[in-house]
Write an enzyme that holds these catalytic residues in place. Sequence first.
Site, PDB file in Angstrom:
ATOM      1  N   SER A   2     -99.727  83.282  57.451  1.00 42.96           N
ATOM      2  CA  SER A   2    -100.478  82.850  58.633  1.00 42.96           C
ATOM      3  C   SER A   2    -101.845  83.514  58.621  1.00 42.96           C
ATOM      4  CB  SER A   2     -99.737  83.249  59.911  1.00 42.96           C
ATOM      5  OG  SER A   2    -100.586  83.101  61.041  1.00 42.96           O
ATOM      6  N   TYR A  36     -95.000  89.182  64.896  1.00 42.24           N
ATOM      7  CA  TYR A  36     -95.278  88.004  64.066  1.00 42.24           C
ATOM      8  C   TYR A  36     -96.399  88.296  63.072  1.00 42.24           C
ATOM      9  CZ  TYR A  36     -96.620  83.202  62.853  1.00 42.24           C
ATOM     10  OH  TYR A  36     -96.940  82.052  62.168  1.00 42.24           O
TER      11      TYR A  36
HETATM   12  P1  NDP Z   1     -91.778  74.687  63.127  1.00 43.66           P
HETATM   13  O1  NDP Z   1     -91.134  75.575  64.136  1.00 43.66           O
HETATM   14  O2  NDP Z   1     -92.398  73.414  63.579  1.00 43.66           O
HETATM   15  O3  NDP Z   1     -90.746  74.394  61.938  1.00 43.66           O
HETATM   16  C1  NDP Z   1     -90.074  75.488  61.355  1.00 43.66           C
HETATM   17  C2  NDP Z   1     -89.256  75.026  60.186  1.00 43.66           C
HETATM   18  O4  NDP Z   1     -88.604  76.190  59.638  1.00 43.66           O
HETATM   19  C3  NDP Z   1     -88.183  74.054  60.587  1.00 43.66           C
HETATM   20  O5  NDP Z   1     -87.954  73.150  59.537  1.00 43.66           O
HETATM   21  C4  NDP Z   1     -86.951  74.966  60.778  1.00 43.66           C
HETATM   22  O6  NDP Z   1     -85.743  74.328  60.502  1.00 43.66           O
HETATM   23  C5  NDP Z   1     -87.198  76.007  59.694  1.00 43.66           C
HETATM   24  N1  NDP Z   1     -86.537  77.267  60.014  1.00 43.66           N
HETATM   25  C6  NDP Z   1     -86.839  78.131  61.021  1.00 43.66           C
HETATM   26  N2  NDP Z   1     -85.977  79.165  61.005  1.00 43.66           N
HETATM   27  C7  NDP Z   1     -85.118  78.941  59.978  1.00 43.66           C
HETATM   28  C8  NDP Z   1     -84.004  79.643  59.451  1.00 43.66           C
HETATM   29  N3  NDP Z   1     -83.581  80.794  59.994  1.00 43.66           N
HETATM   30  N4  NDP Z   1     -83.377  79.135  58.377  1.00 43.66           N
HETATM   31  C9  NDP Z   1     -83.789  77.971  57.823  1.00 43.66           C
HETATM   32  N5  NDP Z   1     -84.827  77.256  58.277  1.00 43.66           N
HETATM   33  C10 NDP Z   1     -85.481  77.734  59.343  1.00 43.66           C
HETATM   34  O7  NDP Z   1     -92.873  75.604  62.422  1.00 43.66           O
HETATM   35  P2  NDP Z   1     -94.203  75.237  61.615  1.00 43.66           P
HETATM   36  O8  NDP Z   1     -94.004  74.056  60.774  1.00 43.66           O
HETATM   37  O9  NDP Z   1     -95.336  75.276  62.568  1.00 43.66           O
HETATM   38  O10 NDP Z   1     -94.335  76.563  60.731  1.00 43.66           O
HETATM   39  C11 NDP Z   1     -93.920  76.632  59.378  1.00 43.66           C
HETATM   40  C12 NDP Z   1     -94.422  77.941  58.793  1.00 43.66           C
HETATM   41  O11 NDP Z   1     -95.844  77.993  58.942  1.00 43.66           O
HETATM   42  C13 NDP Z   1     -93.875  79.181  59.494  1.00 43.66           C
HETATM   43  O12 NDP Z   1     -93.635  80.194  58.548  1.00 43.66           O
HETATM   44  C14 NDP Z   1     -95.006  79.571  60.430  1.00 43.66           C
HETATM   45  O13 NDP Z   1     -94.992  80.949  60.732  1.00 43.66           O
HETATM   46  C15 NDP Z   1     -96.215  79.183  59.605  1.00 43.66           C
HETATM   47  N6  NDP Z   1     -97.427  78.958  60.380  1.00 43.66           N
HETATM   48  C16 NDP Z   1     -97.523  77.951  61.321  1.00 43.66           C
HETATM   49  C17 NDP Z   1     -98.694  77.766  62.026  1.00 43.66           C
HETATM   50  C18 NDP Z   1     -98.874  76.691  63.042  1.00 43.66           C
HETATM   51  O14 NDP Z   1     -99.909  76.702  63.747  1.00 43.66           O
HETATM   52  N7  NDP Z   1     -97.968  75.729  63.163  1.00 43.66           N
HETATM   53  C19 NDP Z   1     -99.848  78.639  61.802  1.00 43.66           C
HETATM   54  C20 NDP Z   1     -99.649  79.645  60.813  1.00 43.66           C
HETATM   55  C21 NDP Z   1     -98.484  79.787  60.131  1.00 43.66           C
HETATM   56  P3  NDP Z   1     -84.694  73.875  61.659  1.00 43.66           P
HETATM   57  O15 NDP Z   1     -85.467  73.173  62.720  1.00 43.66           O
HETATM   58  O16 NDP Z   1     -83.739  72.989  60.913  1.00 43.66           O
HETATM   59  O17 NDP Z   1     -84.023  75.125  62.146  1.00 43.66           O
END
Ligand code: NDP
Length: 237
Positions: free
Chosen positions: A132, A146
């Site tokens: 991030s 975070y």
């Molecule tokens: P979302 O919350 O929209 O999606 C998260 C994804 O990760 C989902 O597919 C979820 O699966 C999966 N996930 C979460 N926890 C677990 C777990 N314990 N085991 C397996 N799968 C898991 O997040 P984003 O798409 O926004 O974020 C994706 C990445 O990008 C993260 O690492 C986040 O920190 C990073 N990020 C996002 C930003 C943003 O503005 N959106 C900015 C900077 C970084 P399920 O729903 O099936 O549990």
Amino acid sequence: MNRLGKKSVLVLGGSRGIGAAIVRRFAAEGAKVVFTYLSSPDDAQALAAETGSEALRADSGDRDSLVELIVSLGPLDVLVVNSGILGAGDPLDMPPDDIDRLFRINIHAPYHAAVAAARTMPDGGRIIFIGSANADRMPMTGLAAYSASKSALKGMAKGLARDLGARGITVNVVQPGPTDTDMNPAEGPLKDVMHGFMAIKRHATGAEIAGLVAYLAGPEADVITGAAYNIDGGFTA
Ligand code: NDP
């Protein structure tokens, strides 16, 4: 587009948001994609059907199950660790168990997954962490755990890049800024605050993040390793 044809790719956390965009991009580039999910089985199965990929349920917060899954998949050409959780709030009020789970998913899982994958990864493989921009700039309250977790990925990538460099395996971090997903909707309540920190005042799309991930996974990125790339509309500028 067939830059990644026949490559075996695992995306941790691929059911929604940025992870789903990465699955779509890699599948469109001809890769054989497996992705994990935890709480969104319907999204996962729909994405698998749409892209011809395989969805497997695995909690990134459960180290032993995660490592077992990676071992069971055999050699991977590309590992993308996207699964991550946010956890915002006053650090004086946040339950310690919640913080520990955040660290397990955001720090421990990338480390153990990378090491497990590296054991059998062919020369020239790729490990990509989704970090991030908050690793480099944390202009808001309530996100210390975070941002700490995302900063950890930078050191992890640098160290693993050294450990795996002799085999031509690269290890990098992609650091998105605000990106339109369920975690951070483009029309969410913090939209104007976040855009105030940016030079290009809009959320990125998951597809834009996936484009950088695909580049790092591809043949033109052989000598990029131990690096962290901000893709954030100037959030860290
Ligand atoms: P979302 O919350 O929209 O999606 C998260 C994804 O990760 C989902 O597919 C979820 O699966 C999966 N996930 C979460 N926890 C677990 C777990 N314990 N085991 C397996 N799968 C898991 O997040 P984003 O798409 O926004 O974020 C994706 C990445 O990008 C993260 O690492 C986040 O920190 C990073 N990020 C996002 C930003 C943003 O503005 N959106 C900015 C900077 C970084 P399920 O729903 O099936 O549990």
